[in-house]
Design a protein around this motif. Structure first.
Motif, PDB file in Angstrom:
ATOM      1  N   ASN A   1       4.732   6.644   3.917  1.00 61.71           N
ATOM      2  CA  ASN A   1       5.112   5.484   3.116  1.00 61.71           C
ATOM      3  C   ASN A   1       6.190   4.668   3.816  1.00 61.71           C
ATOM      4  OD1 ASN A   1       3.339   5.621   0.912  1.00 61.71           O
ATOM      5  ND2 ASN A   1       4.561   7.230  -0.037  1.00 61.71           N
TER       6      ASN A   1
ATOM      7  N   MET B   1       0.849  -1.179   0.000  1.00 62.76           N
ATOM      8  CA  MET B   1       0.000   0.000   0.000  1.00 62.76           C
ATOM      9  C   MET B   1       0.890   1.236   0.000  1.00 62.76           C
ATOM     10  SD  MET B   1      -2.886   1.019   2.751  1.00 62.76           S
ATOM     11  CE  MET B   1      -3.695   2.562   2.668  1.00 62.76           C
ATOM     12  N   SER B   2       0.474   2.212  -0.730  1.00 62.73           N
ATOM     13  CA  SER B   2       1.256   3.428  -0.866  1.00 62.73           C
ATOM     14  C   SER B   2       0.335   4.636  -0.671  1.00 62.73           C
ATOM     15  CB  SER B   2       1.901   3.439  -2.242  1.00 62.73           C
ATOM     16  OG  SER B   2       2.311   4.709  -2.603  1.00 62.73           O
ATOM     17  N   VAL B   3       0.890   5.680  -0.109  1.00 61.15           N
ATOM     18  CA  VAL B   3       0.136   6.911   0.140  1.00 61.15           C
ATOM     19  C   VAL B   3       0.653   7.974  -0.826  1.00 61.15           C
ATOM     20  CG1 VAL B   3      -0.367   8.695   1.847  1.00 61.15           C
ATOM     21  CG2 VAL B   3      -0.194   6.321   2.555  1.00 61.15           C
ATOM     22  N   ASP B   4      -0.261   8.697  -1.470  1.00 62.82           N
ATOM     23  CA  ASP B   4       0.152   9.786  -2.341  1.00 62.82           C
ATOM     24  C   ASP B   4      -0.176  11.122  -1.679  1.00 62.82           C
ATOM     25  OD1 ASP B   4      -2.569   9.674  -2.551  1.00 62.82           O
ATOM     26  OD2 ASP B   4      -2.651   9.717  -4.729  1.00 62.82           O
TER      27      ASP B   4
ATOM     28  N   GLU C   1       4.442  -3.406   6.638  1.00 61.51           N
ATOM     29  CA  GLU C   1       4.425  -4.524   5.693  1.00 61.51           C
ATOM     30  C   GLU C   1       5.539  -5.520   6.002  1.00 61.51           C
ATOM     31  OE1 GLU C   1       4.462  -2.935   1.755  1.00 61.51           O
ATOM     32  OE2 GLU C   1       2.438  -2.113   1.940  1.00 61.51           O
TER      33      GLU C   1
ATOM     34  N   THR D   1      -3.861  11.866  -0.912  1.00 61.32           N
ATOM     35  CA  THR D   1      -4.372  11.174   0.273  1.00 61.32           C
ATOM     36  C   THR D   1      -3.949  11.897   1.542  1.00 61.32           C
ATOM     37  OG1 THR D   1      -4.232   9.079  -0.919  1.00 61.32           O
ATOM     38  CG2 THR D   1      -4.450   8.953   1.474  1.00 61.32           C
TER      39      THR D   1
ATOM     40  N   LEU E   1       4.363   2.712   6.558  1.00 61.33           N
ATOM     41  CA  LEU E   1       3.602   1.602   5.980  1.00 61.33           C
ATOM     42  C   LEU E   1       4.523   0.496   5.470  1.00 61.33           C
ATOM     43  CD1 LEU E   1       0.768   3.525   4.116  1.00 61.33           C
ATOM     44  CD2 LEU E   1       0.587   2.189   6.212  1.00 61.33           C
ATOM     45  N   GLY E   2       5.696   0.869   4.963  1.00 65.01           N
ATOM     46  CA  GLY E   2       6.669  -0.130   4.538  1.00 65.01           C
ATOM     47  C   GLY E   2       7.155  -0.961   5.711  1.00 65.01           C
TER      48      GLY E   2
ATOM     49  N   THR F   1       4.120  12.521   2.984  1.00 65.52           N
ATOM     50  CA  THR F   1       3.917  11.394   2.082  1.00 65.52           C
ATOM     51  C   THR F   1       5.067  10.404   2.219  1.00 65.52           C
ATOM     52  OG1 THR F   1       2.706  12.788   0.534  1.00 65.52           O
ATOM     53  CG2 THR F   1       3.610  10.738  -0.330  1.00 65.52           C
ATOM     54  N   GLY F   2       6.291  10.911   2.209  1.00 67.62           N
ATOM     55  CA  GLY F   2       7.458  10.043   2.379  1.00 67.62           C
ATOM     56  C   GLY F   2       7.484   9.368   3.739  1.00 67.62           C
TER      57      GLY F   2
END
Length: 95
Positions: free
Chosen positions: A32, A1-4, A39, A7, A35-36, A28-29
Motif C-alpha cells: 500500500n 487503489m488499495s491492497v488487502d 499515485e 490479495t 502504491l501510494g 499489505t502495508g
C-alpha cells in the motif's frame, strides 16, 4: 487503489511463495505504501517534459541496417564433431 491481506495471499499463492499471516499483514502495508507513492507520481504535471534515455545528451551510434548471414558459418561449426557445407551433422534418430 488499495491492497488487502486476501490479495497479498492470492498473489503469494500465484507466485508459489509461502507466507504466514504476520508476513501477509506486513506486506499489505508495504504494498500500500508503494502504491501510494505511485499515485503521487501520477499527480505530477509532466506536460512539455520530454522522456529521457540518459541524464546527459548522447547520440546513439547508428549502423547500416542490412541483411547478411553474418559470414560466420565456418566459425560456428568449427568445433562441431561432424559438419557438411556449414551445417551440423547429427545422427539419425527417427527411422
Amino acid at each position: 487503489m488499495s491492497v488487502d491481506t486476501d490479495t497479498v495471499k492470492r498473489v503469494a499463492k500465484l507466485a508459489r511463495i509461502a507466507i504466514d499471516e504476520e508476513a501477509a499483514n506486513r506486506m499489505t502495508g508495504e504494498l500500500n505504501a508503494i502504491l501510494g507513492f505511485v499515485e503521487q507520481l501520477n499527480e505530477v504535471d509532466v506536460t512539455g517534459v520530454e522522456p529521457l534515455t540518459s541524464v546527459i545528451p548522447v547520440a546513439m551510434r547508428l549502423r547500416v541496417d542490412e541483411v547478411t548471414d553474418g559470414n560466420k558459418a565456418a566459425d560456428i561449426v568449427a568445433n562441431a564433431p561432424a559438419q557438411a557445407d556449414s551445417f551440423f551433422m547429427v545422427p539419425k534418430v527417427v527411422e
